[in-house]
Design a protein around this motif. Structure first.
Motif, PDB file in Angstrom:
ATOM      1  N   ILE A  26      56.672  46.592  43.164  1.00 22.94           N
ATOM      2  CA  ILE A  26      56.109  45.966  41.976  1.00 22.94           C
ATOM      3  C   ILE A  26      54.788  45.341  42.392  1.00 22.94           C
ATOM      4  O   ILE A  26      54.727  44.608  43.370  1.00 22.94           O
ATOM      5  N   ARG A  27      53.723  45.660  41.656  1.00 23.98           N
ATOM      6  CA  ARG A  27      52.386  45.208  42.017  1.00 23.98           C
ATOM      7  C   ARG A  27      51.912  44.093  41.102  1.00 23.98           C
ATOM      8  O   ARG A  27      52.189  44.104  39.911  1.00 23.98           O
ATOM      9  N   HIS A  28      51.184  43.147  41.672  1.00 20.67           N
ATOM     10  CA  HIS A  28      50.441  42.154  40.897  1.00 20.67           C
ATOM     11  C   HIS A  28      49.008  42.674  40.836  1.00 20.67           C
ATOM     12  O   HIS A  28      48.351  42.816  41.872  1.00 20.67           O
ATOM     13  N   LEU A  29      48.535  42.972  39.640  1.00 24.84           N
ATOM     14  CA  LEU A  29      47.233  43.615  39.500  1.00 24.84           C
ATOM     15  C   LEU A  29      46.084  42.763  40.008  1.00 24.84           C
ATOM     16  O   LEU A  29      45.110  43.283  40.532  1.00 24.84           O
ATOM     17  N   ASN A  30      46.191  41.448  39.862  1.00 20.35           N
ATOM     18  CA  ASN A  30      45.117  40.578  40.350  1.00 20.35           C
ATOM     19  C   ASN A  30      45.402  40.064  41.763  1.00 20.35           C
ATOM     20  O   ASN A  30      44.716  39.195  42.252  1.00 20.35           O
ATOM     21  N   GLN A  31      46.428  40.600  42.394  1.00 19.26           N
ATOM     22  CA  GLN A  31      46.837  40.283  43.764  1.00 19.26           C
ATOM     23  C   GLN A  31      47.227  38.822  43.947  1.00 19.26           C
ATOM     24  O   GLN A  31      47.280  38.328  45.058  1.00 19.26           O
ATOM     25  N   ASN A  32      47.527  38.124  42.851  1.00 15.44           N
ATOM     26  CA  ASN A  32      48.012  36.749  42.910  1.00 15.44           C
ATOM     27  C   ASN A  32      49.525  36.804  42.703  1.00 15.44           C
ATOM     28  O   ASN A  32      49.992  37.012  41.580  1.00 15.44           O
ATOM     29  N   SER A  33      50.287  36.607  43.747  1.00 19.20           N
ATOM     30  CA  SER A  33      51.740  36.767  43.671  1.00 19.20           C
ATOM     31  C   SER A  33      52.417  35.693  42.827  1.00 19.20           C
ATOM     32  O   SER A  33      53.591  35.817  42.492  1.00 19.20           O
ATOM     33  N   LEU A  34      51.696  34.653  42.463  1.00 22.04           N
ATOM     34  CA  LEU A  34      52.258  33.615  41.604  1.00 22.04           C
ATOM     35  C   LEU A  34      52.025  33.896  40.117  1.00 22.04           C
ATOM     36  O   LEU A  34      52.592  33.223  39.263  1.00 22.04           O
TER      37      LEU A  34
END
Length: 71
Positions: A26-34
């Motif tokens: 599962i990816r966070h598109l903005n690379q912010n895992s929060l």
């Protein structure tokens, strides 16, 4: 005792259904895992994450799901 589920996986399941369970990651598109907003969650592969980081295009979503190796 049941195992806890990570929030981003739950959000992905609500957004994509069973496909999220078969996804490699599962990816966070903005690379912010929060940031677990549904519009920031996508399914993909670890290769997708590597490519987006290498290109510096963390906010871009793969529009063509056939690029992913999800069976």
């Amino acid at each position: 005792m049941s195992r806890p589920i990570l929030v981003h996986r739950f959000v992905a399941y609500k957004k994509f259904g069973e496909l999220a369970l078969k996804a490699e990651c599962i990816r966070h598109l903005n690379q912010n895992s929060l940031d677990n907003r549904p519009d920031n969650i996508d399914i993909g592969t670890y290769r997708d994450i590597y490519i987006s980081i290498k290109k510096g295009s963390g906010t871009k979503r793969l529009e063509n799901k056939t690029q992913m190796n999800i069976n």
